[in-house]
Design an enzyme around this catalytic site. Structure first.
Site, PDB file in Angstrom:
ATOM      1  N   LYS A   1      45.849   3.243  19.301  1.00  0.00           N
ATOM      2  CA  LYS A   1      47.155   3.517  18.947  1.00  0.00           C
ATOM      3  C   LYS A   1      47.240   4.933  18.294  1.00  0.00           C
ATOM      4  O   LYS A   1      46.645   5.000  17.572  1.00  0.00           O
ATOM      5  CB  LYS A   1      48.075   2.179  18.181  1.00  0.00           C
TER       6      LYS A   1
ATOM      7  N   SER B   1      55.560  -2.443  19.076  1.00  0.00           N
ATOM      8  CA  SER B   1      55.402  -0.937  19.238  1.00  0.00           C
ATOM      9  C   SER B   1      54.245  -0.565  20.053  1.00  0.00           C
ATOM     10  O   SER B   1      53.953   0.367  20.460  1.00  0.00           O
ATOM     11  CB  SER B   1      55.797  -0.700  18.003  1.00  0.00           C
TER      12      SER B   1
ATOM     13  N   SER C   1      54.202  -6.319  16.463  1.00  0.00           N
ATOM     14  CA  SER C   1      53.645  -5.115  17.345  1.00  0.00           C
ATOM     15  C   SER C   1      52.388  -5.327  18.169  1.00  0.00           C
ATOM     16  O   SER C   1      52.043  -4.416  19.030  1.00  0.00           O
ATOM     17  CB  SER C   1      53.723  -3.910  16.725  1.00  0.00           C
TER      18      SER C   1
HETATM   19  N1  GLN Z   1      59.487  -4.950  16.366  1.00  0.00           N
HETATM   20  C1  GLN Z   1      59.552  -4.832  15.242  1.00  0.00           C
HETATM   21  C2  GLN Z   1      60.045  -3.809  14.525  1.00  0.00           C
HETATM   22  O1  GLN Z   1      60.911  -2.969  15.191  1.00  0.00           O
HETATM   23  C3  GLN Z   1      58.079  -4.838  14.650  1.00  0.00           C
HETATM   24  C4  GLN Z   1      57.155  -3.695  14.651  1.00  0.00           C
HETATM   25  C5  GLN Z   1      56.019  -3.687  14.477  1.00  0.00           C
HETATM   26  O2  GLN Z   1      55.194  -4.712  14.335  1.00  0.00           O
HETATM   27  N2  GLN Z   1      55.374  -2.487  13.998  1.00  0.00           N
HETATM   28  O3  GLN Z   1      60.211  -3.552  13.280  1.00  0.00           O
END
Ligand code: GLN
Length: 488
Positions: free
Chosen positions: A79, A154, A178
Site C-alpha cells: 500500500k 482504504s 481497511s
Molecule cells: N473506512 C474507515 C474510515 O474511513 C476505516 C479506514 C481505515 O481503516 N483506514 O476511516
C-alpha cells in the site's frame, strides 16, 4: 493454473525446486500488470527496475541455498502508505505527490530482508480515509470481480492487486476495517493483527491508537507466512508489543474440536444483505461440523462504535496531519503572501474533501470547551467497547461475524453521503477500538457472483486461534481457490 494466480507457498515450492527463477516470475508479473492494470488501476507506482534488481538478488540467494525464507523471490505489492526508501510514497494524496522517503518503513525492511520482491505501491483512499478507494487523489481502483464496483477501502489497491493476479500478496493498513473490508469485497484473506503486534514505524499515520499493518493474501497459509515476517517488537514504535513471535504456520491445523465460537447478536441486524447473512450462517455450520461449538453472545456497546470511532480517529488525524504544511516535505503552494498564507494554500491545494472533513471534525472535537463532551466521552465509551470483548472472551475463543453488511457496492453509489459510506465499517470498527486481532476470509458469493467475507475476531495476541479457525474453515471449502478471472 497461471503463475499469477498462485499463492506464496506454491511459488516458494517452484522457486526451491528451480522450476522457475524469481527474475522470470517478476518479469511475468510486470507483464501481467502492464496487461491488466489499465483496467483495474491497483498501482500508483510500479517499481520495475527496483523489482528486477531485487529478483536478481533473490535468485542469488536461492542459488546459494542459504538464508531462504518462504518469501524469498516472491513478488508482492505494498500500500502506498508505507515509506519506501527512494521510491515515491504518496498516501494517495496530492500533498505528498512528490514525496520520496529517505528510509524504509519497518515492515518494508523486514519484507525486503526476507527476500520479497516489491513490484510497486498500491492505490488507496487518501490518507487511508475511506471504504471504497474513491477518495484517492489519483484515480479509482476497480473491483476485479466486477469493474463497475469498488474494491472496498482504504487498502483497495492492495486487495484488487491480489485478486486480479497483479502480485502474489500485498500489505495494507487497518484503522477501522481497511484491510478486512477490501479483503471481503475482493474475495481474499486479510488480517488486522493485535494493536502493537506489527511495527507502525514508517507507516504514514492516520489515527495512531488504531492503525495497524497486516497481510492481504490469497489464502490463510500465505497470511501466516506473511505474519511470520511482519510481526515483532520494534523499539522505533513506542506502542509496539515486546512479546515473542510464534511461528504462525504452526497454527495451521484443522483442529477446532472444543473451540467455542461466539456469535454476537448485534452483528446480525436489519440492513444485512440476505446473501451475506446466509453465507455466514452456513460457515458457522461448517465449523460446527468440525467439532466447534457455538455460544450466543452480546456486545452491548456495539451501537456506539461508529460514533466513537469518528471522534477518536478524526481527533488523532487532525493532530497527525498537522505536519503537512509545505515546510519540510511534500507539496508547497506557490506565490504565497506570507507564512500563514503558504500553510493555508498548501493545505487547501494538497488535501482532498474527505481529508479536510476529517481534519475539521477532529479539530472541533479536540477544541477547548468541546473536549470533555466529545473526545473525552468517546475515549470513555471506547473503554466500554473494549470491556465488552473482555467479558465475552471469558466465554468463547473466537467471535464470528460478517465482515461487511453488503458485498462490494457500485462506484459512485455512496460518495454523495459520507454517513452511508461510514456504515460500511459497522462490523470492523469495534475490533480496532478494542485493539484485538480480526481476519476476513472468503465464505461464498452472492447471486451476482460477488465475494462475501467472514470475519473472525480473537483475543489480544491470539492470532494463532484466529488463523487456526480460518484455516480449518478454508480447508473444508473451495472459495479460496476461485479467481476473479481478469483477462490479459
Ligand atoms: N473506512 C474507515 C474510515 O474511513 C476505516 C479506514 C481505515 O481503516 N483506514 O476511516
Amino acid at each position: 493454473m497461471e503463475l499469477y494466480n498462485l499463492t506464496i507457498h506454491e511459488l516458494h515450492e517452484k522457486l526451491q525446486k528451480k522450476e522457475i527463477t524469481s527474475l522470470q516470475l517478476t518479469e511475468a508479473f510486470l507483464k501481467r500488470i502492464e496487461a491488466v492494470d489499465g483496467k483495474i488501476k491497483a498501482y500508483i507506482t510500479v517499481t520495475k527496475e527496483d523489482s528486477i534488481k531485487q529478483a536478481k538478488e533473490a535468485d542469488k540467494r536461492l542459488a546459494s541455498g542459504k538464508d531462504i525464507t518462504p518469501l524469498t523471490g516472491v513478488p508482492i505489492s505494498v500500500k502506498d502508505i508505507f515509506c519506501t526508501n527512494g521510491v515515491r510514497t504518496t498516501c494517495a494524496s496530492k500533498i505528498l505527490n512528490n514525496f520520496v522517503p529517505p528510509y524504509d518503513a519497518a515492515v518494508i525492511k523486514k519484507l525486503k530482508d526476507a527476500g520479497a520482491v516489491i513490484l510497486g505501491k498500491n492505490n488507496m483512499d487518501e490518507f487511508a480515509m475511506g471504504s471504497s478507494t474513491e477518495n484517492s487523489a489519483y484515480f479509482v481502483t476497480k473491483n476485479p470481480w466486477d469493474v463497475e464496483r469498488v474494491p472496498g477501502g482504504s487498502s483497495g489497491g492492495s486487495a484488487a492487486s491480489v485478486a486480479a493476479g497483479e502480485c502474489t500478496a500485498s500489505i495494507g493498513t487497518d484503522t477501522g476495517g481497511s484491510i478486512r473490508q477490501p479483503a471481503s469485497c475482493c474475495g481474499i484473506v486479510g488480517l488486522k493483527p493485535t494493536y502493537g503486534r506489527v511495527s507502525r514505524y514508517g507507516m504514514i499515520a492516520f489515527a495512531s491508537s488504531l492503525d495497524q499493518a497486516g497481510p492481504m493474501t490469497k489464502d490463510v497459509t500465505d497470511c501466516a507466512i506473511m505474519m511470520n515476517t511482519m510481526a515483532g517488537y520494534d523499539p522505533q514504535d513506542s506502542t509496539s508489543i515486546d512479546a515473542p513471535v510464534p511461528d504462525y504456520t504452526k497454527a495451521l491445523t484443522k483442529d477446532v474440536k472444543g473451540l467455542k465460537i461466539g456469535i454476537p447478536k448485534e452483528y446480525f441486524i436489519k440492513g444485512l444483505d440476505s446473501d451475506v447473512e446466509k453465507a455466514v450462517k452456513d460457515a458457522i455450520e461448517v465449523l460446527k461440523k468440525q467439532g466447534a461449538s457455538v455460544v450466543d453472545i452480546s456486545l452491548p456497546h456495539t451501537d456506539y462504535a461508529i460514533a466513537v470511532y469518528y471522534l477518536v480517529a478524526t481527533a488523532e488525524a487532525s493532530s497527525n496531519l498537522a505536519r503537512f504544511d509545505g515546510v519540510k516535505f511534500g507539496h508547497r503552494a506557490k506565490d504565497s503572501k506570507n507564512l500563514l498564507d503558504m500553510y493555508c494554500k498548501t493545505r487547501d491545494e494538497g488535501f482532498g474533501p474527505e481529508v479536510k472533513r476529517r481534519i475539521m471534525l477532529g479539530t472541533y472535537s479536540l477544541s477547548a470547551g468541546y473536549y470533555d463532551a466529545y473526545y473525552k466521552k468517546a475515549s470513555q465509551v471506547r473503554t466500554l467497547i473494549k470491556r465488552d470483548f473482555e467479558e465475552v472472551f471469558k466465554k468463547c475463543g473466537v467471535i464470528l461475524t460478517p465482515t461487511a453488511p453488503t458485498p462490494a457496492f457500485k462506484i459512485g453509489e455512496k460518495t454523495a453521503d459520507p454517513l452511508t459510506m461510514y456504515l460500511s465499517d459497522i462490523f470492523t470498527i469495534s475490533c480496532n477500538l478494542a485493539g484485538i486481532p480480526g481476519l476476513s476470509l472468503p465464505c461464498g458469493f452472492t447471486k451476482d457472483n460477488l465475494p462475501i467475507g467472514l470475519q473472525i475476531l480473537g483475543k489480544p495476541l491470539d492470532e494463532e486461534t484466529v488463523l487456526k479457525t480460518a484455516y480449518s474453515y478454508e480447508q473444508a471449502t473451495e472459495w479460496h481457490k476461485k479467481r476473479a478471472g481478469v483477462e490479459n
